[in-house]
Design a protein around this motif. Structure first.
Motif, short mmCIF file in Angstrom:
data_model
loop_
_atom_site.label_atom_id
_atom_site.label_comp_id
_atom_site.label_asym_id
_atom_site.label_seq_id
_atom_site.Cartn_x
_atom_site.Cartn_y
_atom_site.Cartn_z
N PRO A 313 32.93 44.69 44.84
CA PRO A 313 32.17 45.70 44.08
C PRO A 313 32.61 45.84 42.62
O PRO A 313 31.78 45.96 41.73
CB PRO A 313 32.40 46.97 44.89
CG PRO A 313 32.51 46.46 46.30
CD PRO A 313 33.26 45.16 46.20
N SER A 314 33.91 45.77 42.35
CA SER A 314 34.36 45.97 40.96
C SER A 314 33.95 44.82 40.05
O SER A 314 33.93 44.97 38.82
CB SER A 314 35.88 46.15 40.91
OG SER A 314 36.50 44.97 41.35
N LEU A 315 33.62 43.67 40.62
CA LEU A 315 33.15 42.55 39.80
C LEU A 315 31.62 42.46 39.80
O LEU A 315 31.05 41.65 39.07
CB LEU A 315 33.76 41.22 40.28
CG LEU A 315 35.26 41.09 40.04
CD1 LEU A 315 35.82 39.87 40.74
CD2 LEU A 315 35.58 41.03 38.53
N CYS A 316 30.97 43.29 40.64
CA CYS A 316 29.50 43.34 40.64
C CYS A 316 29.01 44.20 39.49
O CYS A 316 28.04 43.89 38.82
CB CYS A 316 28.98 43.93 41.95
SG CYS A 316 29.11 42.78 43.34
N THR A 317 29.68 45.33 39.26
CA THR A 317 29.28 46.20 38.15
C THR A 317 29.77 45.55 36.84
O THR A 317 30.61 44.65 36.86
CB THR A 317 29.85 47.62 38.32
OG1 THR A 317 31.21 47.51 38.70
CG2 THR A 317 29.11 48.38 39.41
N ASP A 318 29.23 46.02 35.72
CA ASP A 318 29.49 45.36 34.43
C ASP A 318 30.98 45.25 34.13
O ASP A 318 31.73 46.23 34.26
CB ASP A 318 28.80 46.15 33.31
CG ASP A 318 27.29 46.01 33.37
OD1 ASP A 318 26.80 45.18 34.15
OD2 ASP A 318 26.62 46.73 32.61
N ASN A 319 31.39 44.07 33.71
CA ASN A 319 32.81 43.84 33.40
C ASN A 319 32.96 42.66 32.45
O ASN A 319 32.10 41.79 32.38
CB ASN A 319 33.62 43.64 34.69
CG ASN A 319 33.25 42.35 35.40
OD1 ASN A 319 33.80 41.29 35.09
ND2 ASN A 319 32.28 42.41 36.30
N GLY A 320 34.09 42.65 31.73
CA GLY A 320 34.33 41.59 30.74
C GLY A 320 34.76 40.28 31.36
O GLY A 320 34.54 39.21 30.77
N ALA A 321 35.35 40.32 32.56
CA ALA A 321 35.85 39.08 33.18
C ALA A 321 34.70 38.12 33.48
O ALA A 321 34.81 36.91 33.28
CB ALA A 321 36.63 39.41 34.45
N MET A 322 33.59 38.65 33.97
CA MET A 322 32.45 37.77 34.28
C MET A 322 31.91 37.12 33.00
O MET A 322 31.46 35.97 33.02
CB MET A 322 31.34 38.56 35.02
CG MET A 322 30.62 39.60 34.16
SD MET A 322 29.46 40.60 35.13
CE MET A 322 28.47 41.33 33.79
#
Ligand code: KG4
Ligand code: ZN
Length: 360
Positions: A313-322
């Motif tokens: 879930p924490s990588l599904c919502t907007d993030n800089g790592a992706m």
């Protein structure tokens, strides 16, 4: 489910061995991720602005842009600290250049360009939606095209056929509201806070999904989605019950609405995989954090013999790592973006960043 990422990083999709700092400021999260070789997550700091926007019941573009200005530098510092690095360890800077809120995007793009000049490293523009897809590489070693991706966020709902990374075909998208937007609107109707996805997800666990009879818009036709009719159906059903003096618990309404959206998403994704012959499916974007969607997809994909990839879930919502992971791949296939690339608030299909300069 696909195999989790192990320490051994050889895989079907190759990335250059560079350390990329990824900047995400498309909407209301100020985020910076640092990723090595496209896959190894070294830091991912997300400063959410939801508290700032909550009292307005939605994201206020001007407020978002100002907050990005205040937050971006400390978020970059925090990401470097967590990665145990300094700016001199960064080989390239990636930035989500669109789609998104114009003012918010300009903050990220300006910062990326400034860093590029100061550090004398390449800068790459990344399409935010392609970024969502690349979240999969941060956790799964064996993900490889061909695959079908369902991208479900607050602003977009898309089914995309991935024939190779960078090579995408849009199969369908929403004709009106995005799935996340529908969650946010129904949540507001029920008196839950903003954003609406997480409270509906929690409430639905205590509700009965059979309470309201809601439509499953276009479930067996095409790959496009229509979510605004579903939201209207919730309003109509509640009005009807009120007229008859029947009261329903809001948990039951939340569960009924959520189940209808999940039915549509699961069916369309599975049908797209069947029709294209893709052996793998990927779900990403903020709504992919939804626990019921995840549970139902796991069951259905197992029955269908499909390999299912769902980032945490924490990588599904907007993030800089992706954005950093996608940036590494963009760098490999197209090289650095031209120095005069600009923020691009509107979507450009296929899901690669538009790098035209202002006025072109
Ligand atoms: O991808 P994202 O972080 O930002 C955009 O690019 O829009 O997605 C945000 C959306 C919001 O509409 C939010 O309500 C929804 O994702 N969302 C959820 C859940 N967590 C976030 N929707 C349903 N269930 C959740 N658990
Ligand atoms: Zn997003």
């Amino acid at each position: 489910m696909g195999a989790p990422l192990s320490a051994e990083l050889s895989s079907a999709v190759e990335f250059p061995d560079v350390t990329v700092l990824g900047i995400e400021t498309t909407c209301d999260e100020t985020s910076v991720g640092i990723v090595r070789a496209g896959r190894r997550l070294l830091a991912n700091v997300v400063a959410s602005q939801t508290d700032l926007h909550r009292r307005f019941g939605g994201v206020v573009p001007e407020v978002a842009a100002r907050a990005h200005v205040d937050l971006l530098e400390p978020v970059i510092r925090e990401a470097l600290d967590r990665a145990g690095m300094t700016l001199s360890d960064v080989d390239a800077v990636a930035v989500a250049s669109g789609p998104g809120l114009a003012g918010a995007l300009v903050v990220g793009v300006s910062a990326a360009k400034a860093l590029g000049v100061a550090l004398d490293v390449p800068v790459v523009a990344v399409n935010h939606l392609e970024g969502h897809i690349f979240a999969v590489f941060l956790e799964f070693l064996d993900f490889a095209p061909p695959a079908v991706a369902l991208i479900v966020s607050g602003g977009h709902t898309m089914l995309v056929e991935i024939s190779s990374m960078g090579n995408y075909r849009l199969l369908g998208q929403t004709l009106d509201d995005a799935v996340g937007e529908a969650f946010d609107k129904v949540a507001r109707l029920l008196g839950y806070g903003f954003p609406g996805g997480p409270p509906i997800d929690r409430a639905a666990k205590k509700g009965d999904p059979e309470t309201l009879r809601l439509p499953r818009p276009m479930i067996d036709q095409c790959y496009d989605f229509s979510m605004s009719g579903l939201k209207t159906a919730v309003v109509t059903a509640l009005d009807d019950l009120a007229r008859r003096g029947v009261t329903v618990k809001r948990e039951d309404v939340a569960a009924s609405f959520q189940e209808a959206t999940v039915d549509v998403q699961v069916e369309k994704l599975v049908r797209a995989a069947r029709d294209t012959g893709a052996p793998s499916v990927l779900v990403c974007g903020g709504v992919a954090a939804n626990s019921r969607l995840r549970e139902r997809l796991e069951r259905r994909c197992e029955e269908e013999g499909l390999r299912l990839y769902m980032p945490s879930p924490s990588l599904c919502t907007d993030n800089g790592a992706m954005i950093a992971s996608a940036g590494a791949h963009v760098l490999l296939r197209s090289g650095p973006s031209p120095e005069d690339f600009v923020a691009d608030p509107s979507l450009k299909a296929p899901l690669v960043a538009s790098v035209s300069a202002a006025g072109q």
